[in-house]
Motif scaffolding. Structure first.
Motif: not given
Lengths: 263, 250, 263
Positions: A233-243, A247-249
């Motif tokens: 399961p993904r924790h919302p903190d995933v969205m703060r990682t550099a990776q 990927l967003v960029d």
């Protein structure tokens, strides 16, 4: 778990879809598109507005027929799944019936399918989407986010084999949208239904999906496929990682190339 | 899509043709008796050259009273709606008064107008009263349809009630008023025709009532067809206007 | 005045406040009565030309049985015609909804009849059906039919955004679409038809009764004006006005309630 070796849940083979416009011209929404969604896989379709991604979803739902090529859902025509009431769907317009309460809206698929209403299942979903206590409220008494929660509960109530989400949070503000993404991730993890999400929000796609497919502008075709590397399961903190940011960029660059070709 | 539009136009034309056909068949075979003349004989009667003067005189009279009443009633209705918009305390009163005025039977007012004004003016007065109601309703709901944001903007700019009315409420009401202009056409015609029943010197209404009392069935039907067609033509013209305005203002 | 009343406490407005509010609500109607009175006094009209308002109300007060009997006659016929027109108009609108061909055939006819002065056709109907109460009933039914047909017809197509697609994906059958979606969607529009038709029902019945001299308030008005009994003629009209306004107010409050619950 994702299993792409068996027959795919959704399969597009060389699909082209064009529309006749009222002025007689032809608009091609999709050209020669092939893609598939595995059993239990969550796929996000990412693309600029008007790239035919909603058309793609409508083809899966049997709301449109392809001009050429073939669409198969669970190895059969989409209409068969619709007739068996095994498709769940949620739209950007929540499409709740204003004269029904929250509970009645969620029960509606049972009534249309002619099945007895499973009260516990309905209540369970109401609790799952965090609307306990609002069972008797009417849609207009709810906030935008709450309405979408009802729409998602309704899409899941018949335990569908395929879940289609067409920009379900497109009309929400940024904060509510992020909150709903976290909620949807949690809800989805409980059922792991084969899901196709249409969105134009890169972060939403990355956070929710196992795989992101990027479509180009009109006429739409697949320009990139990305396996999302984050474990569940993904924790919302995933969205703060550099990776995640990287990927967003990358995906944003694919969507809107900075050389200005897009605009 | 364009094929669909053609198809529905064709179906619509077929529907009207079927209606006229049924009218003809029922009339020819006397299915409803002598009081239902076939379509063809009504048309023959209507276009008979010897009656052209009669019909055109009656039509001109009715259109004259309906038109004048339409103007008077329209302006009065809008003015009354404006009153309720500029001075909101008066609004509940204007709403109720208009509803009551509309509920007074025309047939009771006609004799009063004949006494107060004249036989010639009664149709105009009744047409004005009917148009008044339609324009009031269209104006009042139209004026209220300006968005809160626009009104807040005007308040922030320090605009007076009158200024706000002319810059925000009136333009916002325009599409609604144009729809009212359309709906007021048959309303004004009904007023004029009923007014004429009570002994106007000429007009479609007096022809209708005389033909009814004297069993002049073809005349009765012809005049009713004439009144209906006139209303339909004016209504269609207003519908076109409405479409243009709605496209510009929405 | 009403402002000072609300400042004293909204729970129990003062007498002055209540009078003030009543004046605000009914100033227009009071003005009509004052103008009527002034008109009679200033022109020095005799009672045959035009009686003063109180004389008309006094005549009603002195002959309650006569007025009530005629009023009930007209009211029953008007209600009966309204219900008949409602049933026919709604049914045919649903039939037109169910068949594209029927819809295409009937829609323009409905539009034609709603754009012409149908009241002017009362003499034709009177001659055709014969002078009698049944004819009055038929006339009111025909007058009421067109609003119900036109407004229900357009209401059946005013579906909540996205709901038509939703029902397709549910695999809903035609009758389910009708009962779960189209008919509830049409209800607000249907109440508009009810408002328009009920505003005209009593007046239409009265015009028909007046022209044919059959029964009810219309006949009362006819007979009284033949006998130069202007008080009674106006009394009959006042009764019709009161009946019409009452019906209108009831329907408007119903309409408001439907809008409240339905949208």
């Amino acid at each position: 778990m994702t299993d792409r070796t068996a027959a795919p849940a959704i399969d597009f083979r060389g699909v082209t879809k064009s529309f006749r416009l009222p002025d007689g011209k032809t608009l091609t929404a999709l050209t020669d598109t092939s893609l598939s969604v595995g059993k239990g896989e969550f796929v996000a379709l990412l693309g600029p507005s008007g790239c035919g991604k909603s058309t793609l979803l409508r083809l899966v739902a049997g709301l449109e027929a392809p001009s050429s090529g073939a669409v198969a859902v669970e190895g059969r025509a989409p209409e068969e799944l619709v007739k068996a009431h095994r498709l769940g769907i949620a739209f950007q317009e929540h499409a709740l019936l204003p004269w029904l309460t929250v509970r009645q809206n969620i029960e509606l698929p049972f009534r249309i399918a002619g099945r007895p209403v499973m009260r516990e299942r309905v209540q369970g979903l109401i609790n799952l989407v965090g609307l306990a206590g609002f069972e008797a409220a009417r849609p207009k008494q709810l906030s935008g986010g709450m309405r979408q929660r009802v729409a998602i509960a309704r899409s899941l109530v018949l335990e569908p084999e395929i879940l289609l989400l067409d920009e379900p949070f497109g009309a929400l503000d940024a904060v509510t949208r992020r909150q709903m993404n976290v909620e949807l991730q949690r809800i989805w993890s409980e059922s792991r239904i084969s899901t196709l999400l249409v969105t134009h929000a890169v972060e939403e796609a990355l956070f929710l999906a196992d795989r992101v497919i990027v479509l180009s502008g009109r006429p739409g075709k697949v320009v990139r496929t990305l396996e999302v590397p984050f474990a569940r399961p993904r924790h919302p903190d995933v969205m703060r990682t550099a990776q995640f940011h990287q990927l967003v960029d990358e995906l944003t660059e694919t969507l809107h190339p900075t050389d200005g070709a897009g605009h | 899509m364009s094929g669909e539009r053609t198809q529905s136009a064709l179906l619509g034309a077929l529907g009207v043709a079927l209606m006229l056909g049924a009218w003809e068949v029922i009339g020819q075979n006397r299915l409803v008796g002598m009081t239902w003349p076939p379509f063809s004989s009504v048309m023959a009667f209507l276009f008979d050259p010897s009656r052209q003067a009669l019909f055109s005189r009656a039509l001109t009279a009715t259109l004259g009273s309906a038109g004048l009443g339409y103007l008077i009633g329209g302006l009065a209705g809008l003015a009354f709606a404006m009153l309720g918009q500029i001075l909101p305390v008066l609004r509940p009163g204007t709403d109720r008064a208009t509803a009551v005025i509309h509920a007074i039977p025309s047939i009771a007012l006609a004799p009063i107008f004949i006494v107060l004004l004249s036989r010639e003016a009664a149709p105009t007065a009744l047409a004005a009263l009917n148009a008044f109601f339609v324009f009031y309703v269209a104006g009042a709901s139209g004026f209220a349809s300006s968005s809160q944001t626009q009104r807040d903007l005007m308040a922030a700019l320090g605009a007076s009630g009158t200024k706000r009315f002319f810059h925000v409420d009136l333009p916002a009401a325009f599409p609604g008023i144009v729809s009212g202009m359309k709906l007021a056409v048959p309303a004004a015609l009904i007023g004029a025709i009923i007014g004429e029943w009570f002994g106007a010197p000429r007009g479609l209404g007096i022809l209708i009532v005389n033909a009814m009392q004297n069993f002049q069935i073809p005349l009765l039907w012809s005049v009713v067809v004439l009144a209906a067609t006139t209303s339909l033509v004016l209504f269609s013209a207003m519908t076109l206007l409405e479409r243009i305005v709605h496209e510009r203002y929405r | 005045m009403s402002q000072s009343a609300t400042a004293n406490g909204p729970a129990r407005p003062s007498l002055v406040g209540r009078i003030g509010r009543t004046l605000l609500n009914f100033w227009g109607i009071a003005l009509i009565l004052v103008l009527w009175e002034a008109l009679v006094v200033l022109n020095d009209f005799n009672v045959i030309v035009m009686p003063r308002p109180w004389a008309v109300f006094a005549d009603i007060w002195a002959n309650p049985g006569l007025y009530l009997q005629n009023f009930m006659q007209t009211a029953w016929v008007a209600m009966g015609g309204l219900v008949l027109g409602m049933i026919a108009g709604t049914t045919i609108a649903v039939l037109a909804w169910s068949s594209r061909i029927l819809n295409g055939l009937l829609t323009p006819i409905g539009l034609i009849f709603s754009s012409i002065p149908v009241v002017a056709m009362i003499p034709v109907l009177a001659r055709m059906l014969g002078y009698g109460t049944e004819t009055v009933l038929a006339i009111v039914a025909i007058l009421s039919f067109f609003p119900f047909f036109v407004f229900t017809g357009s209401g059946l197509k005013l579906l909540p955004a996205g709901s038509a697609d939703l029902f397709s994906v549910f695999g809903a059958k035609k009758h389910q679409r009708l009962f779960h979606l189209a008919l509830p969607s049409a209800l607000p529009n249907w109440t508009v038809a009810l408002r328009l038709a009920s505003a005209n029902a009593i007046l239409g019945a009265m015009v028909a009764e007046f022209l044919m001299g059959t029964s009810g308030l219309g006949q009362m008005l006819h007979a009284a004006s033949q006998a130069f009994n202007t008080e009674r003629a106006l009394g009959a009209s006042v009764c019709a006005t009161i009946g019409s306004v009452t019906l209108f107010v009831l329907v408007v409050s119903l309409e408001a309630r439907v809008r409240e619950r339905w949208t």
